[in-house]
Design a protein around this motif. Structure first.
Motif, mmCIF file in Angstrom:
data_model
loop_
_atom_site.group_PDB
_atom_site.id
_atom_site.type_symbol
_atom_site.label_atom_id
_atom_site.label_comp_id
_atom_site.label_asym_id
_atom_site.label_seq_id
_atom_site.Cartn_x
_atom_site.Cartn_y
_atom_site.Cartn_z
ATOM 1 N N VAL A 1 -21.824 -44.406 12.212
ATOM 2 C CA VAL A 1 -23.138 -44.542 12.824
ATOM 3 C C VAL A 1 -23.027 -45.630 13.883
ATOM 4 C CG1 VAL A 1 -25.552 -45.138 12.444
ATOM 5 C CG2 VAL A 1 -24.318 -43.830 10.713
ATOM 6 N N GLU A 2 -23.232 -45.252 15.141
ATOM 7 C CA GLU A 2 -23.095 -46.187 16.255
ATOM 8 C C GLU A 2 -24.426 -46.840 16.618
ATOM 9 O OE1 GLU A 2 -20.265 -47.114 17.461
ATOM 10 O OE2 GLU A 2 -19.010 -45.636 16.465
ATOM 11 N N ALA A 3 -25.532 -46.186 16.323
ATOM 12 C CA ALA A 3 -26.875 -46.723 16.566
ATOM 13 C C ALA A 3 -27.808 -46.055 15.569
ATOM 14 C CB ALA A 3 -27.324 -46.430 17.995
ATOM 15 N N LEU A 4 -28.837 -46.791 15.127
ATOM 16 C CA LEU A 4 -29.708 -46.248 14.086
ATOM 17 C C LEU A 4 -31.100 -46.849 14.161
ATOM 18 C CD1 LEU A 4 -29.777 -44.571 11.343
ATOM 19 C CD2 LEU A 4 -29.400 -46.766 10.243
ATOM 20 N N LEU A 5 -32.106 -45.990 14.092
ATOM 21 C CA LEU A 5 -33.497 -46.409 13.936
ATOM 22 C C LEU A 5 -34.058 -45.698 12.718
ATOM 23 C CD1 LEU A 5 -34.849 -46.196 17.603
ATOM 24 C CD2 LEU A 5 -34.224 -48.268 16.336
ATOM 25 N N VAL A 6 -34.783 -46.444 11.899
ATOM 26 C CA VAL A 6 -35.447 -45.894 10.720
ATOM 27 C C VAL A 6 -36.939 -46.136 10.918
ATOM 28 C CG1 VAL A 6 -35.690 -46.018 8.219
ATOM 29 C CG2 VAL A 6 -33.450 -46.399 9.269
ATOM 30 N N ASP A 7 -37.681 -45.062 11.018
ATOM 31 C CA ASP A 7 -39.117 -45.145 11.303
ATOM 32 C C ASP A 7 -39.393 -45.996 12.535
ATOM 33 O OD1 ASP A 7 -39.599 -43.543 9.062
ATOM 34 O OD2 ASP A 7 -39.764 -45.286 7.738
ATOM 35 N N GLY A 8 -38.525 -45.848 13.551
ATOM 36 C CA GLY A 8 -38.704 -46.546 14.816
ATOM 37 C C GLY A 8 -38.224 -47.984 14.845
ATOM 38 N N ARG A 9 -37.633 -48.442 13.768
ATOM 39 C CA ARG A 9 -37.186 -49.836 13.685
ATOM 40 C C ARG A 9 -35.704 -49.903 13.353
ATOM 41 N NH1 ARG A 9 -41.413 -53.344 10.466
ATOM 42 N NH2 ARG A 9 -40.517 -54.879 11.865
ATOM 43 N N GLU A 10 -35.096 -51.051 13.666
ATOM 44 C CA GLU A 10 -33.701 -51.254 13.305
ATOM 45 C C GLU A 10 -33.571 -51.373 11.795
ATOM 46 O OE1 GLU A 10 -31.986 -54.498 15.459
ATOM 47 O OE2 GLU A 10 -32.512 -53.624 17.399
ATOM 48 N N LEU A 11 -32.403 -51.104 11.296
ATOM 49 C CA LEU A 11 -32.131 -51.154 9.866
ATOM 50 C C LEU A 11 -32.266 -52.584 9.352
ATOM 51 C CD1 LEU A 11 -31.217 -49.236 7.602
ATOM 52 C CD2 LEU A 11 -28.872 -49.914 8.091
ATOM 53 N N ASP A 12 -32.931 -52.741 8.202
ATOM 54 C CA ASP A 12 -33.094 -54.058 7.592
ATOM 55 C C ASP A 12 -31.745 -54.624 7.187
ATOM 56 O OD1 ASP A 12 -35.865 -54.001 7.786
ATOM 57 O OD2 ASP A 12 -36.133 -53.176 5.786
ATOM 58 N N TYR A 13 -31.633 -55.966 7.244
ATOM 59 C CA TYR A 13 -30.418 -56.634 6.763
ATOM 60 C C TYR A 13 -30.220 -56.307 5.293
ATOM 61 C CZ TYR A 13 -30.147 -59.320 11.045
ATOM 62 O OH TYR A 13 -30.022 -59.682 12.359
ATOM 63 N N GLY A 14 -28.981 -56.170 4.884
ATOM 64 C CA GLY A 14 -28.675 -55.876 3.496
ATOM 65 C C GLY A 14 -28.558 -54.391 3.205
ATOM 66 N N LEU A 15 -28.888 -53.566 4.197
ATOM 67 C CA LEU A 15 -28.731 -52.119 4.038
ATOM 68 C C LEU A 15 -27.636 -51.637 4.968
ATOM 69 C CD1 LEU A 15 -32.435 -50.874 3.949
ATOM 70 C CD2 LEU A 15 -30.862 -51.116 2.024
ATOM 71 N N THR A 16 -26.951 -50.619 4.550
ATOM 72 C CA THR A 16 -25.927 -49.997 5.385
ATOM 73 C C THR A 16 -26.140 -48.493 5.371
ATOM 74 O OG1 THR A 16 -23.556 -49.967 5.856
ATOM 75 C CG2 THR A 16 -24.192 -49.763 3.552
ATOM 76 N N ALA A 17 -25.707 -47.844 6.432
ATOM 77 C CA ALA A 17 -25.868 -46.393 6.546
ATOM 78 C C ALA A 17 -24.525 -45.713 6.323
ATOM 79 C CB ALA A 17 -26.415 -46.035 7.915
ATOM 80 N N LEU A 18 -24.519 -44.744 5.426
ATOM 81 C CA LEU A 18 -23.346 -43.917 5.178
ATOM 82 C C LEU A 18 -23.643 -42.509 5.656
ATOM 83 C CD1 LEU A 18 -22.539 -44.994 1.502
ATOM 84 C CD2 LEU A 18 -21.576 -45.920 3.618
ATOM 85 N N VAL A 19 -22.619 -41.811 6.094
ATOM 86 C CA VAL A 19 -22.791 -40.458 6.593
ATOM 87 C C VAL A 19 -21.927 -39.521 5.771
ATOM 88 C CG1 VAL A 19 -22.455 -38.938 8.586
ATOM 89 C CG2 VAL A 19 -23.230 -41.285 8.934
ATOM 90 N N ARG A 20 -22.513 -38.396 5.379
ATOM 91 C CA ARG A 20 -21.722 -37.357 4.721
ATOM 92 C C ARG A 20 -22.207 -36.000 5.221
ATOM 93 N NH1 ARG A 20 -23.525 -37.600 -1.648
ATOM 94 N NH2 ARG A 20 -25.679 -36.975 -1.357
ATOM 95 N N THR A 21 -21.398 -35.002 5.008
ATOM 96 C CA THR A 21 -21.750 -33.653 5.415
ATOM 97 C C THR A 21 -22.988 -33.206 4.643
ATOM 98 O OG1 THR A 21 -19.433 -33.179 5.851
ATOM 99 C CG2 THR A 21 -20.904 -31.287 5.606
ATOM 100 N N ALA A 22 -23.955 -32.676 5.352
ATOM 101 C CA ALA A 22 -25.185 -32.222 4.706
ATOM 102 C C ALA A 22 -24.944 -30.912 3.975
ATOM 103 C CB ALA A 22 -26.291 -32.029 5.751
ATOM 104 N N ALA A 23 -25.577 -30.805 2.821
ATOM 105 C CA ALA A 23 -25.503 -29.556 2.053
ATOM 106 C C ALA A 23 -26.202 -28.466 2.859
ATOM 107 C CB ALA A 23 -26.168 -29.723 0.705
ATOM 108 N N ARG A 24 -25.653 -27.309 2.804
ATOM 109 C CA ARG A 24 -26.286 -26.185 3.518
ATOM 110 C C ARG A 24 -27.550 -25.797 2.784
ATOM 111 N NH1 ARG A 24 -22.994 -24.277 7.708
ATOM 112 N NH2 ARG A 24 -20.886 -25.023 7.406
ATOM 113 N N GLY A 25 -28.579 -25.502 3.557
ATOM 114 C CA GLY A 25 -29.819 -25.177 2.894
ATOM 115 C C GLY A 25 -30.709 -24.288 3.619
#
Length: 89
Positions: free
Chosen positions: A65-89
């Motif tokens: 993840v090179e850039a991230l906004l959550v509900d229009g805001r930067e990620l809070d300190y103490g949280l990290t974003a992980l990425v995985r392949t999404a389940a097909r649905g």
């Protein structure tokens, strides 16, 4: 030519948890969302993925993840974003 994935799942996890009670990092996410490619590229140069209040520039090759906004805001300190392949649905 590589194919850019159309969707990923982003997991927001706490960086500092002493005991997860046997749960994996992924299973103890405080929030998750499936994001889909928008066809646009962010300031980072990587594809933009959006969904469920999350907007992220993701390097599809390394799943970083090179850039991230959550509900229009930067990620809070103490949280990290992980990425995985999404389940097909």
């Amino acid at each position: 030519m590589s194919t850019v994935p159309k969707r990923f799942e982003i997991l927001l996890v706490s960086e500092h948890v002493e005991d997860r009670g046997g749960a994996s990092v992924e299973d103890s996410a405080v929030r998750s969302a499936v994001v889909e490619a928008t066809g646009r590229h962010g300031a980072s140069g990587y594809p933009i993925y959006e969904g469920h209040g999350i907007v992220a520039d993701i390097d599809p090759e390394t799943r970083t993840v090179e850039a991230l906004l959550v509900d229009g805001r930067e990620l809070d300190y103490g949280l990290t974003a992980l990425v995985r392949t999404a389940a097909r649905g």
